[in-house]
Design an enzyme around this catalytic site. Structure first.
Site, PDB file in Angstrom:
ATOM      1  N   GLN B 116      -3.927  -9.547 -37.567  1.00 35.79           N
ATOM      2  CA  GLN B 116      -4.331  -8.756 -36.294  1.00 35.79           C
ATOM      3  C   GLN B 116      -5.512  -7.801 -36.596  1.00 35.79           C
ATOM      4  OE1 GLN B 116      -1.551  -5.970 -34.979  1.00 35.79           O
ATOM      5  NE2 GLN B 116      -2.452  -5.428 -32.963  1.00 35.79           N
ATOM      6  N   GLU B 234       3.645  -6.803 -29.781  1.00 33.14           N
ATOM      7  CA  GLU B 234       3.912  -6.433 -31.087  1.00 33.14           C
ATOM      8  C   GLU B 234       4.964  -5.320 -30.890  1.00 33.14           C
ATOM      9  OE1 GLU B 234       0.784  -4.105 -32.339  1.00 33.14           O
ATOM     10  OE2 GLU B 234       1.537  -4.078 -34.478  1.00 33.14           O
TER      11      GLU B 234
HETATM   12  C1  FAD Z   1       1.673  -0.286 -42.529  1.00 36.59           C
HETATM   13  C2  FAD Z   1       0.669  -0.653 -41.550  1.00 36.59           C
HETATM   14  C3  FAD Z   1       0.314  -1.828 -41.245  1.00 36.59           C
HETATM   15  C4  FAD Z   1      -0.606  -1.874 -40.002  1.00 36.59           C
HETATM   16  N1  FAD Z   1      -1.100  -3.082 -40.059  1.00 36.59           N
HETATM   17  C5  FAD Z   1      -2.044  -3.290 -38.736  1.00 36.59           C
HETATM   18  C6  FAD Z   1      -2.440  -4.591 -38.507  1.00 36.59           C
HETATM   19  O1  FAD Z   1      -2.059  -5.741 -39.145  1.00 36.59           O
HETATM   20  N2  FAD Z   1      -3.717  -4.761 -37.600  1.00 36.59           N
HETATM   21  C7  FAD Z   1      -4.329  -3.545 -37.120  1.00 36.59           C
HETATM   22  O2  FAD Z   1      -5.117  -3.853 -36.207  1.00 36.59           O
HETATM   23  N3  FAD Z   1      -3.875  -2.335 -37.268  1.00 36.59           N
HETATM   24  C8  FAD Z   1      -2.705  -2.098 -38.064  1.00 36.59           C
HETATM   25  N4  FAD Z   1      -2.274  -0.657 -38.576  1.00 36.59           N
HETATM   26  C9  FAD Z   1      -2.808   0.374 -38.090  1.00 36.59           C
HETATM   27  C10 FAD Z   1      -2.263   0.962 -36.916  1.00 36.59           C
HETATM   28  O3  FAD Z   1      -2.260   0.381 -35.905  1.00 36.59           O
HETATM   29  C11 FAD Z   1      -2.928   2.402 -36.858  1.00 36.59           C
HETATM   30  O4  FAD Z   1      -2.700   3.188 -38.099  1.00 36.59           O
HETATM   31  C12 FAD Z   1      -2.511   3.417 -35.754  1.00 36.59           C
HETATM   32  O5  FAD Z   1      -2.700   2.713 -34.674  1.00 36.59           O
HETATM   33  C13 FAD Z   1      -2.835   4.701 -35.967  1.00 36.59           C
HETATM   34  O6  FAD Z   1      -4.421   4.648 -36.101  1.00 36.59           O
HETATM   35  P1  FAD Z   1      -5.080   5.787 -37.002  1.00 36.59           P
HETATM   36  O7  FAD Z   1      -4.472   5.225 -38.512  1.00 36.59           O
HETATM   37  O8  FAD Z   1      -6.421   5.310 -37.020  1.00 36.59           O
HETATM   38  O9  FAD Z   1      -4.561   7.158 -36.601  1.00 36.59           O
HETATM   39  P2  FAD Z   1      -5.198   8.039 -35.677  1.00 36.59           P
HETATM   40  O10 FAD Z   1      -5.259   7.483 -34.294  1.00 36.59           O
HETATM   41  O11 FAD Z   1      -6.417   8.858 -35.823  1.00 36.59           O
HETATM   42  O12 FAD Z   1      -3.937   9.241 -35.312  1.00 36.59           O
HETATM   43  C14 FAD Z   1      -3.906  10.345 -36.322  1.00 36.59           C
HETATM   44  C15 FAD Z   1      -2.845  11.377 -35.832  1.00 36.59           C
HETATM   45  O13 FAD Z   1      -3.261  11.655 -34.388  1.00 36.59           O
HETATM   46  C16 FAD Z   1      -2.430  11.242 -33.572  1.00 36.59           C
HETATM   47  N5  FAD Z   1      -2.884  10.988 -32.177  1.00 36.59           N
HETATM   48  C17 FAD Z   1      -4.014  10.083 -31.990  1.00 36.59           C
HETATM   49  N6  FAD Z   1      -4.208   9.990 -30.628  1.00 36.59           N
HETATM   50  C18 FAD Z   1      -3.260  10.797 -29.950  1.00 36.59           C
HETATM   51  C19 FAD Z   1      -2.970  11.194 -28.732  1.00 36.59           C
HETATM   52  N7  FAD Z   1      -3.787  10.578 -27.604  1.00 36.59           N
HETATM   53  N8  FAD Z   1      -1.972  11.909 -28.388  1.00 36.59           N
HETATM   54  C20 FAD Z   1      -1.069  12.481 -29.294  1.00 36.59           C
HETATM   55  N9  FAD Z   1      -1.681  12.288 -30.650  1.00 36.59           N
HETATM   56  C21 FAD Z   1      -2.405  11.470 -31.134  1.00 36.59           C
HETATM   57  C22 FAD Z   1      -1.862  10.138 -33.992  1.00 36.59           C
HETATM   58  O14 FAD Z   1      -0.202   9.795 -33.386  1.00 36.59           O
HETATM   59  C23 FAD Z   1      -1.508  10.394 -35.273  1.00 36.59           C
HETATM   60  O15 FAD Z   1      -0.504  11.544 -35.596  1.00 36.59           O
HETATM   61  C24 FAD Z   1      -1.210  -0.681 -39.505  1.00 36.59           C
HETATM   62  C25 FAD Z   1      -0.919   0.609 -40.163  1.00 36.59           C
HETATM   63  C26 FAD Z   1      -0.107   0.825 -40.934  1.00 36.59           C
HETATM   64  C27 FAD Z   1       0.590   2.101 -41.367  1.00 36.59           C
END
Ligand code: FAD
Lengths: 370, 401
Positions: B116, B234
């Site tokens: 994905q 998902e």
């Molecule tokens: C083990 C693992 C597997 C993954 N596999 C996939 C995959 O296969 N494909 C894929 O596309 N993605 C994948 N991901 C990515 C995952 O979906 C993202 O890491 C996640 O959506 C968070 O995005 P970010 O890491 O950019 O954090 P950010 O969005 O930058 O968030 C940072 C912090 O800010 C908080 N935050 C952000 N927006 C808000 C809001 N509106 N309100 C309150 N708090 C907020 C978050 O909760 C978090 O604490 C994976 C992640 C992990 C850890």
């Protein structure tokens, strides 16, 4: 076993729930409950009259004694609806008294149960002598044999519905063994003193017995068995009441979070508030699952798990929901005029009644052989 | 026969025949999955020919139960979760018949693994802000940009890809969804090692990669709609696991208590509390499945992902605490290695210390717990959303960082 239980209410139960809800709406109100909270013997007689007429008081008792022959889960539906509106009726106490009498297998049951099952008489358990302690241990209250039967001496505290009850199921020591007796409120040597209850909608009393006339229900293992069954049924019914209360708190909080505006927006749009509501939702859904599960399992080994599970999970959920509901309402949630405190008080007292949360966690640990 | 009974008869008959003709204990898994697909028992609610029997989705639970009872292999669902758990639903809802024909069967038999490609360095929770560009060139699309955290990308044949096709529109409207060949020229995949040393996920670079227009899912500009279908599938796939009582991390906690526990009553009580919370969550999942089967899903179907993330973190931390100084070690040690789908961390039994580390991802992957709380609050409880500064601006004018 665990896997074969289903959770969805039957059609009859859905109907029962809405009938009870209508009855509650028609016969009482939160204002009435608030008023009753200023007394030490709160008893919503109109709501009780309605329950009597519906034949709900003895719902789980056998037909022969005027009961409804229904399941514990059906009764759970009633408790959930009553809990949703913290209705001040002595159904929990009466249910536990009936259950103890019925489970004792005593021949006296046939005489005692009809009045209780119809709701004409109010029953309760008088089995605690102090703020701590296990009611299944041999108590200090003693019974001696006399010509007419037995005479009881001692004091019982924290007797729920104590100020209202006419029929007490009392634990006492008989020749050093745990025994259960029936004592009538108007017997010589019985003194009932109402105690101000934290949750005034569930009144409490200290009941003293001074050589009071008592009739024996059961002794030894039979007494212990009957009492523990009554307490377990009480826990499960009360868990449903807790679910009803907790979900009412969630509804109230969400409703308010949508309509109260600060900083130019609904407070429910602030994450601090929204996330509290989301966590309440998780807690309420978990509580509902364990409470319904507990009311539906029949296997005794499984029930041994389900009872402490229901008590600990539902108490925690109700405390969380009732507490956060006050927080979300701000100042108005702290007023006597608001309903929130009625739930908060009910949440706290139910978490302590029938074995504390800690006691039930210990019990769960015992059953799981941890 | 009423509709439901006719459907039940159809499913039962197909299942009986499958188990009779392909006894799970003697047929190799891949062959069994092929036969299961052909029998219409892969996703029983899909169309006939697409691995389904066109019956109500409520029969999925029945199929799972029968397979479990027969001891049939079902680990394809977790090993190829992005395909079988998410991509399949996308193809069923938005794909063309040709696309379903091409991709569903090899997905189910594990001949082709899926990944994905949503998250980017600049777009995580706010995935609609993504900037990977796709530009049309005749019958093809040319893709440039970078994805990140892409689980199993290094093993995948196909990727579910969301791209920006119109930067002048507000962010949700200028997106288009594709299935991309992970072995195509211009697609490069590098492992990203996570806190345990394992690389389940990767970063994926697109450098003039070409995708035929036939691999576009749904309309140009419909990418957000398709993404929502993906994410909903998902969260169900992650939260909706029905495990037997006492299995998983709570089982490990009980085990640790029995071997390392010092008998401290407060600790024992805490273990009982955690056990109870996990059991309450498990019963809630069973209730959700029952309601889903009956076609009356309620709020209990949405709480699992959040509840599980929080609880798993608590339980695994508790287990490590029980180990005392033993908790300062990690038996597996750290080596940087890319995962294989059969032995990914999420598929095997980890040491308590490693499970404790892996659990930190539970509240991030598949939507952070903060985002899950927003979703429960807004979609389930109906609370108002937050004011949005970016909603109606053209994507290219939205502040980033
Ligand atoms: C083990 C693992 C597997 C993954 N596999 C996939 C995959 O296969 N494909 C894929 O596309 N993605 C994948 N991901 C990515 C995952 O979906 C993202 O890491 C996640 O959506 C968070 O995005 P970010 O890491 O950019 O954090 P950010 O969005 O930058 O968030 C940072 C912090 O800010 C908080 N935050 C952000 N927006 C808000 C809001 N509106 N309100 C309150 N708090 C907020 C978050 O909760 C978090 O604490 C994976 C992640 C992990 C850890």
């Amino acid at each position: 076993m665990a896997e074969s239980i289903t959770f969805a209410p039957t059609d009859e139960q859905v109907l029962l729930a809405s009938t009870i809800r209508e009855l509650v709406d028609a016969s009482t109100s939160m204002d009435r409950t608030r008023e009753l909270s200023l007394t030490v013997d709160a008893f919503d007689t109109e709501a009780w009259e309605g329950l009597k007429q519906m034949g709900v008081v003895g719902l789980t008792m056998p037909y022969e004694v005027g009961g409804g022959g229904a399941s514990l889960d059906d009764l759970g539906v009633v408790f959930e609806e009553l809990g949703r509106r913290v209705v001040a009726v002595p159904l929990l106490s009466t249910t536990m008294a009936m259950t103890a009498i019925h489970a004792s297998g005593s021949a006296a049951a046939a005489d005692l149960l009809p009045a209780l099952a119809s709701g004409d008489a109010i029953g309760t358990l008088a089995v605690h002598e102090g703020p701590h302690g296990d009611p299944l241990q041999v108590p200090n209250t003693t019974a001696i044999e006399v010509d007419s039967g037995h005479a009881l001496s001692g004091a019982k505290r924290f007797v729920t519905a104590g100020p209202l009850a006419s029929t007490f199921v009392v634990s006492a020591s008989l020749d050093g063994e745990l025994a259960l007796f029936i004592v009538h409120v108007d017997a010589e040597g019985v003194d009932v003193q109402a105690v101000s209850a934290l949750d005034a909608t569930r009144p409490l009393a200290t009941v003293t017995f001074d050589g009071a006339e008592a009739s024996l229900l059961a002794v030894g293992d039979e007494a212990r068995e009957a009492l523990s069954t009554a307490l377990d049924i009480g826990v499960l019914a009360m868990a449903r009441e807790q679910v009803g209360g907790a979900s009412a708190c969630l509804d109230m909080a969400v409703e308010y979070a949508k309509s109260r505006f600060q900083f130019g927006r609904a407070i429910g749009s602030f994450q601090a508030v929204k996330h509290m509501c989301a966590d309440m939702l998780v807690a309420v859904e978990h509580a509902r699952s364990v409470a319904v599960y507990g009311c539906r399992v029949e296997d005794p080994a499984e029930r041994d798990i389900a009872v402490p599970l229901a008590k600990s999970v539902c108490s925690a959920a109700y405390l969380q929901a009732a507490g956060d509901n006050i927080q979300i309402h701000g100042g108005i949630g702290f007023t006597w005029e608001h309903d929130a405190h009625l739930y908060f008080k009910r949440a706290k007292s139910t978490s302590l009644l029938l074995g504390s949360v800690d006691a039930h966690r210990d019990r769960l640990a015992d059953v799981l052989e941890l | 026969m009423t509709g439901v009974n006719a459907e039940q008869a159809k499913v039962t008959e197909a299942m009986d025949r499958l188990l009779a003709d392909f006894p799970p204990d003697s047929v190799p898994p891949k062959e069994f999955w092929g036969a299961q697909f052909d029998a219409g028992l892969a996703w029983v609610d899909f169309e006939e020919g697409d691995g389904g029997l066109a019956v109500s989705p409520s029969f999925r639970a029945y199929v799972s139960r029968r397979l479990r009872e027969a001891g049939a292999p079902t680990w394809n669902r977790s090993a190829n979760i992005i395909g079988i758990g998410m991509g399949s639903g996308v193809l069923a809802a938005h794909g063309t018949p040709e696309q379903r024909q091409r991709w569903l069967r090899p997905m189910f038999t594990m001949d082709e693994i899926w990944c994905q490609l949503f998250s980017e360095p600049g777009a995580g929770s706010d995935v609609a802000a993504l900037s990977t560009r796709a530009v049309r060139d005749g019958d093809e699309w040319v893709v440039n940009g970078q994805k990140v955290w892409t689980t199993l990308a290094h093993l995948a044949s196909w990727g579910l890809l969301v791209t920006r096709t119109d930067p002048d529109l507000p962010k949700h409207r200028g997106l288009t969804y594709f299935v991309v060949d992970m072995h195509a020229d211009g697609v490069e995949c590098r492992p990203l090692y996570q806190i345990t040393g394992e690389a389940e996920f990767n970063e994926v670079f697109f450098d003039d990669a070409r995708i035929p227009d036939g691999n576009r899912i749904d309309e140009v500009g419909a990418g957000w709609r398709v993404s929502m279908t993906t994410l909903m599938n998902e969260r169900v796939a992650i939260g909706g696991n029905t495990v037997p009582r006492g299995h998983g991390s709570i089982g490990q906690a009980v085990e640790a208590w029995k071997t390392h526990g010092d008998g401290n009553p407060a600790t024992r009580r805490e273990l009982a509390r955690l056990w109870g919370e996990v059991e309450a969550m498990r019963l809630t999942t069973l209730r959700a499945v029952e309601n889903m089967e009956a076609g009356t899903p309620g709020p209990e179907g949405s709480t699992g992902k959040l509840a599980w993330a929080d609880l798993n973190k608590e339980v695994t931390a508790f287990t490590v605490d029980l180990m005392g100084l033993g908790g300062t070690t990690i038996p597996e040690g750290y080596t940087l290695e890319a995962t294989s789908y059969e032995t990914r961390e999420t598929e095997r039994v980890l040491s308590p210390q490693r499970a404790f580390l892996r659990a930190r991802a539970n509240s991030i992957e598949g939507g952070t717990s903060e985002i899950m709380r927003n979703i429960l609050g807004e979609r389930v409880l109906g609370l108002p959303g937050e004011p949005r500064v970016d909603k109606d601006l053209p994507w290219k004018e939205v502040p980033r960082g």
